[in-house]
Scaffold this motif. Structure first.
Motif, PDB file in Angstrom:
ATOM      1  N   PHE A  90       0.846  -1.189   0.000  1.00 55.90           N
ATOM      2  CA  PHE A  90       0.000   0.000   0.000  1.00 55.90           C
ATOM      3  C   PHE A  90       0.878   1.234   0.000  1.00 55.90           C
ATOM      4  O   PHE A  90       1.966   1.228   0.584  1.00 55.90           O
ATOM      5  CB  PHE A  90      -0.895   0.020   1.230  1.00 55.90           C
ATOM      6  CG  PHE A  90      -2.076  -0.895   1.139  1.00 55.90           C
ATOM      7  CD1 PHE A  90      -3.203  -0.495   0.451  1.00 55.90           C
ATOM      8  CD2 PHE A  90      -2.045  -2.147   1.705  1.00 55.90           C
ATOM      9  CE1 PHE A  90      -4.293  -1.338   0.344  1.00 55.90           C
ATOM     10  CE2 PHE A  90      -3.122  -2.996   1.594  1.00 55.90           C
ATOM     11  CZ  PHE A  90      -4.256  -2.597   0.912  1.00 55.90           C
ATOM     12  N   ARG A 106     -20.180   1.218   5.356  1.00 59.03           N
ATOM     13  CA  ARG A 106     -19.707   0.184   4.437  1.00 59.03           C
ATOM     14  C   ARG A 106     -19.758   0.625   2.975  1.00 59.03           C
ATOM     15  O   ARG A 106     -18.923   0.251   2.177  1.00 59.03           O
ATOM     16  CB  ARG A 106     -20.545  -1.083   4.633  1.00 59.03           C
ATOM     17  CG  ARG A 106     -20.020  -2.270   3.865  1.00 59.03           C
ATOM     18  CD  ARG A 106     -20.669  -3.560   4.300  1.00 59.03           C
ATOM     19  NE  ARG A 106     -20.411  -3.892   5.692  1.00 59.03           N
ATOM     20  CZ  ARG A 106     -19.228  -4.252   6.157  1.00 59.03           C
ATOM     21  NH1 ARG A 106     -18.192  -4.312   5.367  1.00 59.03           N
ATOM     22  NH2 ARG A 106     -19.082  -4.545   7.431  1.00 59.03           N
TER      23      ARG A 106
ATOM     24  N   MET B   1     -13.001  11.162  -8.488  1.00 59.41           N
ATOM     25  CA  MET B   1     -13.229   9.715  -8.373  1.00 59.41           C
ATOM     26  C   MET B   1     -12.206   8.961  -9.193  1.00 59.41           C
ATOM     27  O   MET B   1     -12.523   8.118 -10.013  1.00 59.41           O
ATOM     28  CB  MET B   1     -14.669   9.366  -8.835  1.00 59.41           C
ATOM     29  CG  MET B   1     -15.759   9.856  -7.904  1.00 59.41           C
ATOM     30  SD  MET B   1     -15.827   8.928  -6.349  1.00 59.41           S
ATOM     31  CE  MET B   1     -15.171  10.106  -5.197  1.00 59.41           C
ATOM     32  N   ALA B   4     -12.311   5.137  -8.232  1.00 60.99           N
ATOM     33  CA  ALA B   4     -13.457   4.395  -8.751  1.00 60.99           C
ATOM     34  C   ALA B   4     -13.299   4.215 -10.260  1.00 60.99           C
ATOM     35  O   ALA B   4     -13.592   3.166 -10.820  1.00 60.99           O
ATOM     36  CB  ALA B   4     -14.745   5.138  -8.426  1.00 60.99           C
ATOM     37  N   ALA B 235     -18.534  -5.842  -0.689  1.00 61.82           N
ATOM     38  CA  ALA B 235     -18.876  -4.838   0.319  1.00 61.82           C
ATOM     39  C   ALA B 235     -17.893  -4.863   1.478  1.00 61.82           C
ATOM     40  O   ALA B 235     -17.769  -3.896   2.227  1.00 61.82           O
ATOM     41  CB  ALA B 235     -20.296  -5.074   0.828  1.00 61.82           C
ATOM     42  N   TYR B 236     -17.179  -5.970   1.643  1.00 62.19           N
ATOM     43  CA  TYR B 236     -16.210  -6.073   2.730  1.00 62.19           C
ATOM     44  C   TYR B 236     -14.784  -5.742   2.288  1.00 62.19           C
ATOM     45  O   TYR B 236     -13.843  -5.902   3.071  1.00 62.19           O
ATOM     46  CB  TYR B 236     -16.221  -7.491   3.320  1.00 62.19           C
ATOM     47  CG  TYR B 236     -17.232  -7.665   4.428  1.00 62.19           C
ATOM     48  CD1 TYR B 236     -16.868  -7.445   5.754  1.00 62.19           C
ATOM     49  CD2 TYR B 236     -18.534  -8.036   4.156  1.00 62.19           C
ATOM     50  CE1 TYR B 236     -17.774  -7.592   6.774  1.00 62.19           C
ATOM     51  CE2 TYR B 236     -19.466  -8.189   5.172  1.00 62.19           C
ATOM     52  CZ  TYR B 236     -19.077  -7.962   6.481  1.00 62.19           C
ATOM     53  OH  TYR B 236     -19.972  -8.104   7.490  1.00 62.19           O
ATOM     54  N   ARG B 238     -13.091  -3.017   1.750  1.00 67.89           N
ATOM     55  CA  ARG B 238     -12.315  -2.034   2.512  1.00 67.89           C
ATOM     56  C   ARG B 238     -11.915  -2.597   3.876  1.00 67.89           C
ATOM     57  O   ARG B 238     -10.807  -2.362   4.359  1.00 67.89           O
ATOM     58  CB  ARG B 238     -13.095  -0.738   2.679  1.00 67.89           C
ATOM     59  CG  ARG B 238     -12.239   0.324   3.364  1.00 67.89           C
ATOM     60  CD  ARG B 238     -12.820   1.704   3.280  1.00 67.89           C
ATOM     61  NE  ARG B 238     -14.192   1.697   3.725  1.00 67.89           N
ATOM     62  CZ  ARG B 238     -15.125   2.502   3.226  1.00 67.89           C
ATOM     63  NH1 ARG B 238     -14.837   3.347   2.280  1.00 67.89           N
ATOM     64  NH2 ARG B 238     -16.351   2.452   3.688  1.00 67.89           N
ATOM     65  N   ASP B 239     -12.831  -3.363   4.489  1.00 68.47           N
ATOM     66  CA  ASP B 239     -12.494  -3.972   5.778  1.00 68.47           C
ATOM     67  C   ASP B 239     -11.294  -4.886   5.628  1.00 68.47           C
ATOM     68  O   ASP B 239     -10.422  -4.944   6.492  1.00 68.47           O
ATOM     69  CB  ASP B 239     -13.681  -4.795   6.308  1.00 68.47           C
ATOM     70  CG  ASP B 239     -14.887  -3.929   6.586  1.00 68.47           C
ATOM     71  OD1 ASP B 239     -14.995  -2.881   5.929  1.00 68.47           O
ATOM     72  OD2 ASP B 239     -15.709  -4.294   7.433  1.00 68.47           O
ATOM     73  N   ASN B 241      -8.914  -4.569   3.465  1.00 64.91           N
ATOM     74  CA  ASN B 241      -7.717  -3.724   3.378  1.00 64.91           C
ATOM     75  C   ASN B 241      -7.194  -3.406   4.762  1.00 64.91           C
ATOM     76  O   ASN B 241      -6.003  -3.501   5.031  1.00 64.91           O
ATOM     77  CB  ASN B 241      -8.041  -2.389   2.688  1.00 64.91           C
ATOM     78  CG  ASN B 241      -8.225  -2.546   1.203  1.00 64.91           C
ATOM     79  OD1 ASN B 241      -7.849  -3.555   0.638  1.00 64.91           O
ATOM     80  ND2 ASN B 241      -8.815  -1.544   0.583  1.00 64.91           N
ATOM     81  N   VAL B 242      -8.100  -2.985   5.634  1.00 66.86           N
ATOM     82  CA  VAL B 242      -7.682  -2.584   6.974  1.00 66.86           C
ATOM     83  C   VAL B 242      -7.154  -3.786   7.745  1.00 66.86           C
ATOM     84  O   VAL B 242      -6.206  -3.677   8.518  1.00 66.86           O
ATOM     85  CB  VAL B 242      -8.854  -1.902   7.716  1.00 66.86           C
ATOM     86  CG1 VAL B 242      -8.440  -1.502   9.117  1.00 66.86           C
ATOM     87  CG2 VAL B 242      -9.321  -0.690   6.936  1.00 66.86           C
ATOM     88  N   ARG B 294      -2.356  -8.411  -8.249  1.00 67.27           N
ATOM     89  CA  ARG B 294      -1.850  -7.489  -7.238  1.00 67.27           C
ATOM     90  C   ARG B 294      -0.664  -6.704  -7.786  1.00 67.27           C
ATOM     91  O   ARG B 294      -0.500  -5.519  -7.505  1.00 67.27           O
ATOM     92  CB  ARG B 294      -1.470  -8.259  -5.979  1.00 67.27           C
ATOM     93  CG  ARG B 294      -1.281  -7.351  -4.768  1.00 67.27           C
ATOM     94  CD  ARG B 294      -1.025  -8.115  -3.488  1.00 67.27           C
ATOM     95  NE  ARG B 294      -2.214  -8.785  -3.002  1.00 67.27           N
ATOM     96  CZ  ARG B 294      -2.360 -10.095  -2.937  1.00 67.27           C
ATOM     97  NH1 ARG B 294      -1.373 -10.874  -3.317  1.00 67.27           N
ATOM     98  NH2 ARG B 294      -3.471 -10.627  -2.508  1.00 67.27           N
ATOM     99  N   PRO B 299      -2.560  -3.515  -4.128  1.00 65.69           N
ATOM    100  CA  PRO B 299      -3.124  -4.405  -3.121  1.00 65.69           C
ATOM    101  C   PRO B 299      -4.529  -4.031  -2.634  1.00 65.69           C
ATOM    102  O   PRO B 299      -5.099  -4.750  -1.828  1.00 65.69           O
ATOM    103  CB  PRO B 299      -2.127  -4.274  -1.969  1.00 65.69           C
ATOM    104  CG  PRO B 299      -1.585  -2.901  -2.104  1.00 65.69           C
ATOM    105  CD  PRO B 299      -1.619  -2.551  -3.568  1.00 65.69           C
ATOM    106  N   ASP B 300      -5.077  -2.901  -3.114  1.00 61.21           N
ATOM    107  CA  ASP B 300      -6.374  -2.468  -2.600  1.00 61.21           C
ATOM    108  C   ASP B 300      -7.476  -3.413  -3.062  1.00 61.21           C
ATOM    109  O   ASP B 300      -7.732  -3.550  -4.258  1.00 61.21           O
ATOM    110  CB  ASP B 300      -6.657  -1.045  -3.084  1.00 61.21           C
ATOM    111  CG  ASP B 300      -7.865  -0.460  -2.393  1.00 61.21           C
ATOM    112  OD1 ASP B 300      -8.816  -1.212  -2.118  1.00 61.21           O
ATOM    113  OD2 ASP B 300      -7.850   0.757  -2.120  1.00 61.21           O
TER     114      ASP B 300
END
Lengths: 404, 356
Positions: A90, A106, B1, B4, B235-236, B238-239, B241-242, B294, B299-300
């Motif tokens: 990242f 979300r 954007m 996106a 939908a998950y 971004r989670d 990623n974190v 990737r 990696p996003d």
């Protein structure tokens, strides 16, 4: 703002900390200090709710942290970990953007507010100039600042910092803590685990000293950082003086060697004498100084180190009372050490001592034919090799005959 | 954007690639059909609903064909009934394996993880081989596929239960439990094979991974099984990623780590099971495709997950075309491994894998 009460944490059978109580006022910075393994990180983890304590509660704004969801906590408390293991590439910006997660639903996208929070955080942590580099390409110190930026991007009222300066050079260490001070000045509440006692003393409003599985001392830095508490907590001898430019305590650890149990009288002025005093005190000697002009470096140093200095007003010359007191001290000492210019009128003091050593100085016009000369670094060892005054009395006549 | 836009750009590009691969593949076989003709056949099949009539409990949707190009019935038959089901099934399987591989690499924060890491493939193998050796009656007529699907989910759930303690599932434990269970189930499969007698050939063929004998109902059911979980996974993203920051950091950024991990594991197990149940064990797709994507898109997961899935679909369709176009058909699992392993080694040598 933040209250920790009766906190106890154990890993399996091993108790890490117990009975930890402290509170942090809004707009203040509390430093967690203590030896390695004292539980600084553990306490921070309990405060941010990633570790369930055995007993005790952590309250933020009066409400226990355990009653809130992870998301709710993450809007209140941001933290910088000691390190992170980000295994994929990242960029710095993407990493900092993750700090906005608590504020996004979300299906939300980052809006302009989120983006400006990210930019501000990167500016403040001075990572903006490498915003597009991969996180994994950064050095340890740079990564640490990126993690700080991520925590700042969370825009929370409470900030927890785990060793925020551990990998930083002095410039960035100070800048980071200055930044934390600014944030605290703006009303944030911060807790930082800092192993550097002097940085902690300089920047924290209050210190909590953890040792031996609990709080060893807590309060203003000057009250917490004393030789006695530090001996209890760290099992180490330290010298506590005052940091130049502030009134924060300055802790100097003393090497863990056999202390030199001698009483020394130093005659001399300026930096050479001051250095000799520090070195001898550091080695464990009881030191007295004089006669020196008030305000001389040697006089200042002796005051800092709690040594007796016989002083006279500057340019006034040595009066009899002062000379008498200095002679008494020299006679009581195991040795007299000459360092730097002694000035006129100190020769009776030098003569009064039994054994006499001179310290090498750069401008050594005094360095003498009459006394053994040793380098500053060798001074403690030389002093230690001299017989104590009590044994010397027998050899006194011989000694005198050689010096005169 | 900007971001996106990048996701949409890459995704549409890869959809175009997939369409091209499908069209070309549908022309390849004992009878060569030019891509233009295949294109016409496919367009002829496109229908749009024109009206809905409700009569009692039945809802009747009338549809109309949009295009009516002149194509011979034989060619239509070959494309629509013989080749297309297999190609689309290949696309769905490649899609599912690459998507699940991406998720697993994210959860385990390890670029060497693959979809079967929590025992899904081994479980499916026990189900399938067990069914082949000793057929049992499975309701709903699911047969071999059903047995494999159920075996996959049971194994994954078992690994999860073993690795979970006090409501926490450390990924290291999960990984090790997965390895242990895979070894154990591997032994079970070997034992079953020893006693498989006549059916050993069929069992081995399944284990090697193949798409032979695909039919439209299979395509439909696997599309449903993959599409629904995939949308939730998106939908998950971004989670996930974190989560790459480590579980503790993720939690302090507001992610309910254990719940998120459960959701991600369950959904990717379903997706993998759906793929493995119809195709057998096809290796390397779930490992290599996420890895390559990737390198290309970063990696996003918001961009990586859809692009890796689409690339996986194209990859498996292309390799299956190779597998069936030789003089004797080979299982596609062999082709993916033969192509994938050297490519992966090349990546390893060229770009040092740092910080696992």
């Amino acid at each position: 703002m933040l209250d920790v009460s009766d906190l106890a944490v154990s890993f399996g059978e091993q108790s890490v900390v117990s009975s930890v109580d402290f509170s942090v006022d809004r707009g203040s910075l509390v430093g967690l200090v203590g030896p390695n393994g004292a539980g600084k990180t553990t306490v921070l983890r309990a405060v941010k709710g990633t570790l369930n304590p055995d007993t005790g509660t952590v309250r933020v704004d009066g409400e226990p942290i355990s009653d809130r969801s992870a998301k709710a906590v993450s809007r209140l408390v941001a933290s910088t970990p000691q390190g992170t293991s980000l295994s994929f590439d990242f960029s710095v910006r993407q990493t900092v953007e993750m700090g906005r997660t608590p504020h996004l639903g979300r299906f939300d996208r980052m809006d302009d507010g989120d983006r400006s929070a990210v930019e501000t955080a990167m500016e403040r942590a001075s990572v903006a100039k490498f915003a597009d580099r991969p996180f994994t390409s950064l050095s340890g110190g740079e990564r640490q600042r990126v993690l700080l930026a991520r925590a700042l991007a969370q825009e929370t009222p409470v900030l927890l910092l785990d060793e925020p300066t551990a990998n930083l050079d002095i410039n960035h260490a100070v800048r980071t803590l200055e930044l934390v001070r600014t944030l605290v000045g703006d009303g944030k509440t911060a807790i930082a685990a800092i192993h550097d006692l002097n940085l902690a003393a300089r920047y924290c409003d209050k210190l909590v000293l953890l040792a031996g599985g609990g709080i060893c001392a807590a309060g203003r830095p000057a009250d917490v950082l004393t030789s006695d508490t530090l001996r209890d907590a760290f099992d180490a001898e330290t010298l506590v003086t005052t940091q130049p430019g502030t009134d924060a305590p300055l802790v100097t650890p003393l090497a863990d060697r056999e202390t030199v149990d001698r009483r020394i009288h130093v005659v001399g002025t300026g930096k050479p004498a001051a250095s000799a005093v520090s070195t001898l005190v550091g080695a464990g000697c009881r030191v007295s100084v004089g006669v020196v002009p008030a305000g001389d470096a040697a006089a200042e140093r002796s005051r800092d180190l709690d040594c007796e200095a016989v002083t006279v007003p500057a340019f006034a010359g040595i009066d009899d009372a002062a000379r008498e007191r200095a002679v008494e001290l020299a006679q009581a000492a195991d040795a007299v050490v000459i360092a730097g210019e002694t000035g006129d009128g100190n020769s009776p003091v030098v003569r009064a001592g039994g054994t006499c050593l001179a310290v090498e100085t750069d401008e050594s016009d005094y360095t003498s034919t009459t006394h053994d000369t040793v380098p500053l670094a060798a001074l403690p060892a030389s002093v230690a090799s001299l017989p104590p005054a009590s044994e010397r009395d027998a050899t006194l006549p011989l000694n005198q005959s050689t010096t005169d | 954007m900007r971001f996106a836009g990048r996701t949409v750009g890459w995704s549409s590009g890869l959809v175009a690639v997939l369409c091209a691969v499908v069209t070309t593949s549908a022309g390849i076989g004992p009878v060569w059909i030019p891509p233009a003709v295949v294109g016409k056949v496919l367009l002829n099949a496109v229908v749009v609903p024109t009206g809905i009539s409700v009569s009692g409990p039945a809802v009747d949707v009338t549809t109309a064909h949009v295009f009516s190009y002149a194509v011979s019935d034989l060619q239509t038959q070959i494309v629509m009934q013989v080749r297309l089901p297999r190609i689309l099934l290949g696309a769905v399987v490649g899609f599912s394996l690459a998507a699940a591989g991406t998720i697993m690499q994210g959860i385990f924060r390890n670029p060497m993880a693959d979809p079967s890491i929590i025992g899904v493939s081994s479980g499916a193998a026990v189900g399938a081989v067990g069914f082949i050796v000793a057929p049992v009656v499975i309701p709903f007529g699911l047969g071999l596929r059903g047995a494999a699907f159920v075996g996959a989910l049971v194994a994954a759930f078992g690994v999860y239960l073993i690795a979970t303690r006090n409501g926490r599932t450390p990924v290291a434990t999960l990984l090790l439990a997965g390895v242990a269970i895979q070894t154990f189930l591997g032994a079970v499969v070997s034992f079953l094979l020893l006693h498989s007698g006549e059916s050993i050939r069929r069992a081995l063929y399944w284990l090697m991974g193949h798409l032979k004998g695909a039919s439209w109902p299979e395509v439909t059911s696997s599309v449903v099984l993959v599409a629904v979980p995939f949308v939730v996974l998106l939908a998950y993203a971004r989670d996930l990623n974190v989560m790459l920051l480590g579980e503790e950091d993720a939690q302090s950024l507001g992610i309910e780590v254990e719940r998120t991990k459960r959701v991600l594991l369950a959904l990717s197990a379903v997706i993998t099971a759906a793929g493995v149940a119809v195709a057998g064990i096809v290796g390397f797709v779930g490992l290599i495709v996420p890895h390559v994507m990737r390198l290309l898109v970063g990696p996003d997961h918001r961009i990586l997950l859809p692009t890796a899935a689409l690339a996986g679909a194209s990859f498996l369709v292309a390799t299956d075309t190779l597998a069936r176009s030789g003089s004797a058909e080979v299982p596609v699992g062999i082709v993916t491994a033969v192509l994938g392993a050297p490519f992966f080694l090349y990546l390893l040598r060229k770009r040092e894998v740092h910080e696992l």
